[in-house]
Design a protein around this motif. Structure first.
Motif, PDB file in Angstrom:
ATOM      1  N   ARG A 193       0.837  -1.210   0.000  1.00  0.00           N
ATOM      2  CA  ARG A 193       0.000   0.000   0.000  1.00  0.00           C
ATOM      3  C   ARG A 193       0.869   1.257   0.000  1.00  0.00           C
ATOM      4  O   ARG A 193       0.643   2.171  -0.801  1.00  0.00           O
ATOM      5  N   ASN A 194       1.855   1.307   0.882  1.00  0.00           N
ATOM      6  CA  ASN A 194       2.715   2.494   0.963  1.00  0.00           C
ATOM      7  C   ASN A 194       3.445   2.753  -0.347  1.00  0.00           C
ATOM      8  O   ASN A 194       3.544   3.891  -0.801  1.00  0.00           O
ATOM      9  N   ASN A 195       3.935   1.683  -0.968  1.00  0.00           N
ATOM     10  CA  ASN A 195       4.647   1.850  -2.240  1.00  0.00           C
ATOM     11  C   ASN A 195       3.688   2.197  -3.380  1.00  0.00           C
ATOM     12  O   ASN A 195       4.045   2.968  -4.271  1.00  0.00           O
ATOM     13  N   ARG A 196       2.486   1.650  -3.354  1.00  0.00           N
ATOM     14  CA  ARG A 196       1.482   2.000  -4.370  1.00  0.00           C
ATOM     15  C   ARG A 196       1.135   3.476  -4.265  1.00  0.00           C
ATOM     16  O   ARG A 196       1.101   4.195  -5.261  1.00  0.00           O
ATOM     17  N   SER A 228      -7.400   0.644  -7.991  1.00  0.00           N
ATOM     18  CA  SER A 228      -7.957   0.297  -9.315  1.00  0.00           C
ATOM     19  C   SER A 228      -6.895   0.366 -10.402  1.00  0.00           C
ATOM     20  O   SER A 228      -6.837  -0.503 -11.277  1.00  0.00           O
ATOM     21  N   GLN A 229      -6.044   1.394 -10.341  1.00  0.00           N
ATOM     22  CA  GLN A 229      -4.994   1.525 -11.350  1.00  0.00           C
ATOM     23  C   GLN A 229      -3.980   0.391 -11.234  1.00  0.00           C
ATOM     24  O   GLN A 229      -3.546  -0.166 -12.250  1.00  0.00           O
ATOM     25  N   LEU A 230      -3.602   0.036 -10.001  1.00  0.00           N
ATOM     26  CA  LEU A 230      -2.685  -1.086  -9.819  1.00  0.00           C
ATOM     27  C   LEU A 230      -3.310  -2.368 -10.343  1.00  0.00           C
ATOM     28  O   LEU A 230      -2.653  -3.154 -11.042  1.00  0.00           O
ATOM     29  N   VAL A 257       4.902  -9.274 -10.513  1.00  0.00           N
ATOM     30  CA  VAL A 257       4.261  -8.207 -11.282  1.00  0.00           C
ATOM     31  C   VAL A 257       4.130  -6.942 -10.432  1.00  0.00           C
ATOM     32  O   VAL A 257       4.436  -5.836 -10.893  1.00  0.00           O
ATOM     33  N   ILE A 258       3.707  -7.086  -9.173  1.00  0.00           N
ATOM     34  CA  ILE A 258       3.592  -5.920  -8.287  1.00  0.00           C
ATOM     35  C   ILE A 258       4.961  -5.269  -8.104  1.00  0.00           C
ATOM     36  O   ILE A 258       5.093  -4.043  -8.167  1.00  0.00           O
ATOM     37  N   ALA A 259       5.983  -6.076  -7.881  1.00  0.00           N
ATOM     38  CA  ALA A 259       7.337  -5.544  -7.703  1.00  0.00           C
ATOM     39  C   ALA A 259       7.766  -4.754  -8.935  1.00  0.00           C
ATOM     40  O   ALA A 259       8.346  -3.668  -8.815  1.00  0.00           O
ATOM     41  N   ASP A 260       7.462  -5.279 -10.111  1.00  0.00           N
ATOM     42  CA  ASP A 260       7.838  -4.602 -11.350  1.00  0.00           C
ATOM     43  C   ASP A 260       7.070  -3.284 -11.508  1.00  0.00           C
ATOM     44  O   ASP A 260       7.668  -2.248 -11.811  1.00  0.00           O
ATOM     45  N   ILE A 261       5.781  -3.307 -11.267  1.00  0.00           N
ATOM     46  CA  ILE A 261       4.955  -2.104 -11.427  1.00  0.00           C
ATOM     47  C   ILE A 261       5.361  -1.024 -10.430  1.00  0.00           C
ATOM     48  O   ILE A 261       5.455   0.151 -10.777  1.00  0.00           O
ATOM     49  N   LEU A 262       5.609  -1.423  -9.189  1.00  0.00           N
ATOM     50  CA  LEU A 262       5.920  -0.448  -8.135  1.00  0.00           C
ATOM     51  C   LEU A 262       7.417  -0.166  -8.018  1.00  0.00           C
ATOM     52  O   LEU A 262       7.834   0.613  -7.167  1.00  0.00           O
ATOM     53  N   ASN A 263       8.215  -0.845  -8.847  1.00  0.00           N
ATOM     54  CA  ASN A 263       9.667  -0.662  -8.852  1.00  0.00           C
ATOM     55  C   ASN A 263      10.262  -0.908  -7.462  1.00  0.00           C
ATOM     56  O   ASN A 263      10.985  -0.082  -6.909  1.00  0.00           O
ATOM     57  N   ILE A 264       9.914  -2.070  -6.908  1.00  0.00           N
ATOM     58  CA  ILE A 264      10.446  -2.487  -5.609  1.00  0.00           C
ATOM     59  C   ILE A 264      11.071  -3.870  -5.779  1.00  0.00           C
ATOM     60  O   ILE A 264      10.693  -4.614  -6.686  1.00  0.00           O
TER      61      ILE A 264
END
Length: 185
Positions: free
Chosen positions: A16-19, A27-29, A63-70
């Motif tokens: 959540r914090n990184n998003r 919704s965008q994520l 996928v989350i790591a890639d999108i949020l660059n973490i």
């Protein structure tokens, strides 16, 4: 109702914090994840993940790591069950990362100091550069102290972290997590 899983809750909060830092809504994520994975992801699913009510699959974590660059490794570490040994290892990794980040910052500050000295030596009073840049260059010697002070503060912090935590990590038989930026003498 099942007992809450602290690791899953911490992971959800981290996501959540990184998003939010990335400026994305749930919704965008979810939409980005749907596009990347080829199957539908819903905002409610993101909400359940962030609230610690739902686990992540490995594919979702990547996928989350890639999108949020973490780092995906961070997600994996946070999702792992907590035992005294994994807790010690996680602390060791965090301490080593903090120390290495500080040492890297010191290197960056030193580079700024050297660059400011070089600019001052090359261009001070030069008619080759515009007047507004000459004014900026004239300020550099005074501001160099700020950079040097920042480097000293960071060096002291790195030493303090190393001196306080290294003995504990070695006591706990946690090897290989400290870099060689400090001598063991």
């Amino acid at each position: 109702m099942a007992n809450p899983d602290p690791a899953r809750e911490a992971l959800g909060l981290y996501i959540r914090n990184n998003r939010e830092s990335a400026g994305l809504s749930q919704s965008q994520l979810a939409q980005h994840m749907s596009n990347a994975m080829g199957n539908k992801m819903y905002q409610t699913t993101i909400g359940r993940i962030e609230n610690g009510e739902r686990s992540l699959s490995l594919t979702e974590a990547v996928v989350i790591a890639d999108i949020l660059n973490i780092p995906v490794a961070t997600l994996g570490q946070m999702a792992a069950p907590s035992t005294p040994e994994t807790a010690r290892q996680n602390y060791a990794h965090k301490i080593a990362d903090a120390t290495n980040s500080i040492m890297s910052s010191i290197g960056a500050v030193k580079s700024l100091v050297h660059a400011s000295q070089d600019i001052e030596n090359r261009f001070s009073g030069s008619k080759e550069i515009p007047e507004n840049l000459q004014k900026l260059v004239a300020k550099i010697p005074g501001e160099q102290f700020i950079f040097e002070h920042a480097a000293n503060v960071m060096r002291d912090l790195a030493d303090e972290i190393h001196n306080l935590w290294a003995p504990w990590m070695f006591e706990q038989n946690i090897n290989g997590y400290l870099d060689d930026t400090h001598d063991e003498s």
